[in-house]
Design a protein around this motif. Structure first.
Motif, PDB file in Angstrom:
ATOM      1  N   LYS A   1       0.823  -1.216   0.000  1.00  0.00           N
ATOM      2  CA  LYS A   1       0.000   0.000   0.000  1.00  0.00           C
ATOM      3  C   LYS A   1       0.860   1.271   0.000  1.00  0.00           C
ATOM      4  CE  LYS A   1      -3.825   2.158   2.529  1.00  0.00           C
ATOM      5  NZ  LYS A   1      -4.773   2.026   3.670  1.00  0.00           N
ATOM      6  N   ILE A   2       1.880   1.302   0.852  1.00  0.00           N
ATOM      7  CA  ILE A   2       2.704   2.511   1.019  1.00  0.00           C
ATOM      8  C   ILE A   2       3.766   2.630  -0.072  1.00  0.00           C
ATOM      9  CG2 ILE A   2       4.381   3.631   2.560  1.00  0.00           C
ATOM     10  CD1 ILE A   2       2.840   2.375   4.911  1.00  0.00           C
ATOM     11  N   GLY A   3       4.314   1.500  -0.492  1.00  0.00           N
ATOM     12  CA  GLY A   3       5.392   1.502  -1.478  1.00  0.00           C
ATOM     13  C   GLY A   3       6.689   0.991  -0.879  1.00  0.00           C
ATOM     14  N   ALA A   4       7.477   0.326  -1.713  1.00  0.00           N
ATOM     15  CA  ALA A   4       8.701  -0.329  -1.242  1.00  0.00           C
ATOM     16  C   ALA A   4       9.741   0.666  -0.736  1.00  0.00           C
ATOM     17  CB  ALA A   4       9.298  -1.177  -2.369  1.00  0.00           C
ATOM     18  N   ARG A   5       9.851   1.819  -1.369  1.00  0.00           N
ATOM     19  CA  ARG A   5      10.930   2.761  -1.062  1.00  0.00           C
ATOM     20  C   ARG A   5      10.906   3.189   0.404  1.00  0.00           C
ATOM     21  NH1 ARG A   5      11.421   8.406  -1.515  1.00  0.00           N
ATOM     22  NH2 ARG A   5       9.237   8.504  -2.120  1.00  0.00           N
ATOM     23  N   ILE A   6       9.785   3.702   0.867  1.00  0.00           N
ATOM     24  CA  ILE A   6       9.681   4.188   2.243  1.00  0.00           C
ATOM     25  C   ILE A   6       9.667   3.028   3.229  1.00  0.00           C
ATOM     26  CG2 ILE A   6       8.217   5.426   3.883  1.00  0.00           C
ATOM     27  CD1 ILE A   6       9.673   7.211   1.872  1.00  0.00           C
ATOM     28  N   TRP A   7       8.962   1.949   2.882  1.00  0.00           N
ATOM     29  CA  TRP A   7       8.780   0.869   3.845  1.00  0.00           C
ATOM     30  C   TRP A   7      10.079   0.094   4.074  1.00  0.00           C
ATOM     31  CZ3 TRP A   7       5.550   0.788   7.468  1.00  0.00           C
ATOM     32  CH2 TRP A   7       5.296  -0.373   8.205  1.00  0.00           C
ATOM     33  N   ILE A   8      10.808  -0.200   3.018  1.00  0.00           N
ATOM     34  CA  ILE A   8      12.077  -0.916   3.188  1.00  0.00           C
ATOM     35  C   ILE A   8      13.085  -0.052   3.934  1.00  0.00           C
ATOM     36  CG2 ILE A   8      14.072  -1.879   1.950  1.00  0.00           C
ATOM     37  CD1 ILE A   8      12.133  -3.032  -0.082  1.00  0.00           C
ATOM     38  N   ALA A   9      13.089   1.256   3.661  1.00  0.00           N
ATOM     39  CA  ALA A   9      13.975   2.169   4.400  1.00  0.00           C
ATOM     40  C   ALA A   9      13.633   2.147   5.885  1.00  0.00           C
ATOM     41  CB  ALA A   9      13.845   3.586   3.847  1.00  0.00           C
ATOM     42  N   ARG A  10      12.339   2.170   6.210  1.00  0.00           N
ATOM     43  CA  ARG A  10      11.896   2.129   7.616  1.00  0.00           C
ATOM     44  C   ARG A  10      12.376   0.860   8.299  1.00  0.00           C
ATOM     45  NH1 ARG A  10       9.971  -1.368  10.883  1.00  0.00           N
ATOM     46  NH2 ARG A  10       8.569  -2.125   9.258  1.00  0.00           N
ATOM     47  N   ILE A  11      12.231  -0.249   7.597  1.00  0.00           N
ATOM     48  CA  ILE A  11      12.637  -1.533   8.156  1.00  0.00           C
ATOM     49  C   ILE A  11      14.126  -1.527   8.491  1.00  0.00           C
ATOM     50  CG2 ILE A  11      13.007  -3.980   7.589  1.00  0.00           C
ATOM     51  CD1 ILE A  11      10.384  -3.885   5.989  1.00  0.00           C
ATOM     52  N   MET A  12      14.950  -1.082   7.564  1.00  0.00           N
ATOM     53  CA  MET A  12      16.398  -1.153   7.738  1.00  0.00           C
ATOM     54  C   MET A  12      16.887  -0.229   8.856  1.00  0.00           C
ATOM     55  SD  MET A  12      17.965  -1.657   3.921  1.00  0.00           S
ATOM     56  CE  MET A  12      19.501  -2.271   4.637  1.00  0.00           C
ATOM     57  N   ILE A  13      16.380   0.974   8.895  1.00  0.00           N
ATOM     58  CA  ILE A  13      16.812   1.923   9.921  1.00  0.00           C
ATOM     59  C   ILE A  13      16.413   1.427  11.310  1.00  0.00           C
ATOM     60  CG2 ILE A  13      16.463   4.260  10.815  1.00  0.00           C
ATOM     61  CD1 ILE A  13      16.181   5.142   7.831  1.00  0.00           C
ATOM     62  N   THR A  14      15.200   0.887  11.420  1.00  0.00           N
ATOM     63  CA  THR A  14      14.724   0.390  12.717  1.00  0.00           C
ATOM     64  C   THR A  14      15.578  -0.764  13.218  1.00  0.00           C
ATOM     65  OG1 THR A  14      12.469   1.010  12.103  1.00  0.00           O
ATOM     66  CG2 THR A  14      12.718  -0.443  13.983  1.00  0.00           C
ATOM     67  N   TRP A  15      15.853  -1.747  12.339  1.00  0.00           N
ATOM     68  CA  TRP A  15      16.618  -2.900  12.821  1.00  0.00           C
ATOM     69  C   TRP A  15      18.061  -2.525  13.089  1.00  0.00           C
ATOM     70  CZ3 TRP A  15      16.495  -4.734   7.297  1.00  0.00           C
ATOM     71  CH2 TRP A  15      17.771  -4.948   6.769  1.00  0.00           C
ATOM     72  N   GLY A  16      18.609  -1.521  12.379  1.00  0.00           N
ATOM     73  CA  GLY A  16      19.965  -1.064  12.664  1.00  0.00           C
ATOM     74  C   GLY A  16      20.086  -0.512  14.076  1.00  0.00           C
ATOM     75  N   LEU A  17      19.104   0.281  14.492  1.00  0.00           N
ATOM     76  CA  LEU A  17      19.114   0.850  15.838  1.00  0.00           C
ATOM     77  C   LEU A  17      18.989  -0.237  16.907  1.00  0.00           C
ATOM     78  CD1 LEU A  17      16.778   3.936  15.201  1.00  0.00           C
ATOM     79  CD2 LEU A  17      19.254   3.988  15.595  1.00  0.00           C
ATOM     80  N   ILE A  18      18.115  -1.217  16.652  1.00  0.00           N
ATOM     81  CA  ILE A  18      17.928  -2.294  17.627  1.00  0.00           C
ATOM     82  C   ILE A  18      19.162  -3.184  17.701  1.00  0.00           C
ATOM     83  CG2 ILE A  18      16.588  -4.383  18.138  1.00  0.00           C
ATOM     84  CD1 ILE A  18      14.140  -2.886  17.004  1.00  0.00           C
ATOM     85  N   SER A  19      19.772  -3.466  16.556  1.00  0.00           N
ATOM     86  CA  SER A  19      20.972  -4.309  16.536  1.00  0.00           C
ATOM     87  C   SER A  19      22.095  -3.677  17.345  1.00  0.00           C
ATOM     88  CB  SER A  19      21.417  -4.556  15.097  1.00  0.00           C
ATOM     89  OG  SER A  19      22.482  -5.467  15.050  1.00  0.00           O
ATOM     90  N   ALA A  20      22.269  -2.364  17.212  1.00  0.00           N
ATOM     91  CA  ALA A  20      23.307  -1.666  17.979  1.00  0.00           C
ATOM     92  C   ALA A  20      23.025  -1.728  19.474  1.00  0.00           C
ATOM     93  CB  ALA A  20      23.401  -0.209  17.524  1.00  0.00           C
ATOM     94  N   ALA A  21      21.739  -1.774  19.838  1.00  0.00           N
ATOM     95  CA  ALA A  21      21.364  -1.774  21.258  1.00  0.00           C
ATOM     96  C   ALA A  21      21.694  -3.091  21.961  1.00  0.00           C
ATOM     97  CB  ALA A  21      19.869  -1.465  21.394  1.00  0.00           C
TER      98      ALA A  21
END
Length: 437
Positions: free
Chosen positions: A88-108
């Motif tokens: 619905k939203i589109g791959a560009r924004i949604w995949i970017a959201r996924i990657m940034i979120t998991w990067g922050l959690i992985s560092a934690a």
């Protein structure tokens, strides 16, 4: 005498080197492959962290197995809604959201000190990453017709062995080189350093990916018309599949695909999470040396999965291109488990196991995408991936539990071999006319 001018895009469907598909491939696939290398590294680097974390924090094999697997509980819960939102939203924004979120959690993960904290962080990491892989599989259907997909997905999923080839030595080097630097352990530095690419590439996704053929400014009008016509033609001529979320859950073919994928994922994550431990069990010392030897099976896997992907597309045959690698993987696990204390035999047959099991994953997706389209594809791919990836929970936990119980990984690897044989039988039972496109 009359003359005619050929249309600007008189491209043969059978020509794998046609200029428009080559252009699309080089624009999309290497970048998505980079994203998946980063994703897979952050998902499985806990297998390397285990070599130090276990001693530093007093975690047992069962704790690590459960922590490795609980990632997929979060992954399972958010997979379907994530894929529907991406559609619905589109791959560009949604995949970017996924990657940034998991990067922050992985560092934690640097702050983890207890088993409970470890479980919570692994669950959150799975929740954050849910939707990335099935989202990319869905995204491929926007650009490539079914008869080109096995090769394309095989190249994309080469990211798994690439992550092993470069990620394992990198993880080992970071843990050795940064141990006790700044009052932190090597495994803590590993989580921080390996989280940074997810944040950087996640931002790059916003500027680099396009949501559809129509939105791609780097394609000419004729190229867009040709590509869209090929995708539309493929959808019209394919086997009819479910076209709504509700229909997906009622379709018996979807549940067969879930079961097949579950057996392959059992082998995949049993291999990738426990590879450092399996190599260490042969007597190899030093994290960097373990990482370098662990890379060998993944090199073999890259070669095998791309050869099989090209062959499957060229012959438009899907079943035997899955059955044979599954059986090869089963043999690899069985022999490697039987000669666990022999370095040469273990590496040779772990290479067979890796080549077999990692070849199954990309080729598998040519089965369900042969009959899934539209909303049915978004939901179907998500359901198959989420249910199948429950094996990512079961497999590491099972091996960890059996290792604590028997002080050996042998029984666990025999179980993985049996699951691959079951998967091969189920693929053989799948009608050829359903999937051979």
């Amino acid at each position: 005498m009359s003359t005619s001018v050929a249309p600007p895009l008189s491209l043969s469907v059978e020509d794998p080197e046609s200029s428009v598909y080559r252009k699309v491939f080089w624009r999309i696939v290497p970048f998505l492959m980079l994203c998946y290398v980063v994703a897979y590294l952050d998902r499985v680097n806990v297998g390397f962290a285990k070599l130090q974390m276990g001693q530093d924090l007093g975690f047992s094999e069962t704790v690590f197995g459960l922590g490795a697997g609980i990632f997929f509980a979060g992954y399972f819960l958010f997979e379907l809604p994530s894929n529907l939102l991406m559609n619905k939203i589109g791959a560009r924004i949604w995949i970017a959201r996924i990657m940034i979120t998991w990067g922050l959690i992985s560092a934690a993960f640097v702050y983890v000190t207890t088993p409970t904290e470890f479980y919570i962080m692994r669950f959150l990491l799975g929740l954050a990453e849910a939707g990335f892989y099935p989202g990319v599989i869905l995204y491929m259907t926007y650009w490539f017709p079914a008869h080109r997909r096995a090769k394309i997905v095989a190249v994309f999923m080469s990211a798994i062995p690439v992550a092993g080839i470069f990620g394992n030595p990198l993880s080992g080097w970071i843990m050795d080189a940064f141990q006790s630097t700044g009052s932190m352990h090597g495994w803590q530095w590993m989580f921080i350093i390996e989280a940074l690419p997810a944040l950087l590439v996640g931002v790059a996704v916003i500027f680099f990916l396009d949501n559809s053929i129509e939105k791609a400014k780097w394609l000419t009008a004729d190229e867009k018309k040709y590509l869209q016509s090929e995708v539309d033609k493929d959808r019209q001529h394919g086997v009819k599949g479910p076209h709504s979320v509700g229909a997906v859950f009622k379709d018996g073919r979807i549940w067969m695909m879930c079961l097949i994928y579950f057996t392959f994922v059992m082998g995949q994550y049993g291999l990738t999470f426990w590879m450092p431990t399996l190599v260490k069990a042969t007597g190899i010392k030093g994290n960097l040396n373990i990482g370098l030897l662990s890379a060998i099976p993944f090199i073999c896997a890259i070669i095998a999965m791309n050869i099989c992907g090209r062959s499957a597309d060229a012959r438009r045959e899907r079943r035997w291109h899955l059955i044979v690698p599954a059986l090869v993987g089963a043999v690899g696990f069985t022999v490697a488990a039987s000669f666990a204390d022999n370095v040469v035999v273990s590496i040779v047959f772990l290479s067979m196991a890796a080549a077999g099991v990692l070849t199954c994953a990309p080729l598998f997706w040519s089965l369900p995408t042969a009959f899934l389209t539209g909303t049915g594809a978004a939901a179907g791919i998500a359901v198959i991936n989420s249910v199948g990836n429950l094996a990512g929970f079961a497999s590491p936990y099972m091996i960890g539990f059996l290792k604590d119980l028997t002080h050996s990984t042998q029984i666990g690897m025999y179980v993985l071999a049996g699951m691959l044989v079951l998967g091969a039988i189920l693929v053989w039972r799948t009608p050829a006319k359903l999937v051979n496109r």
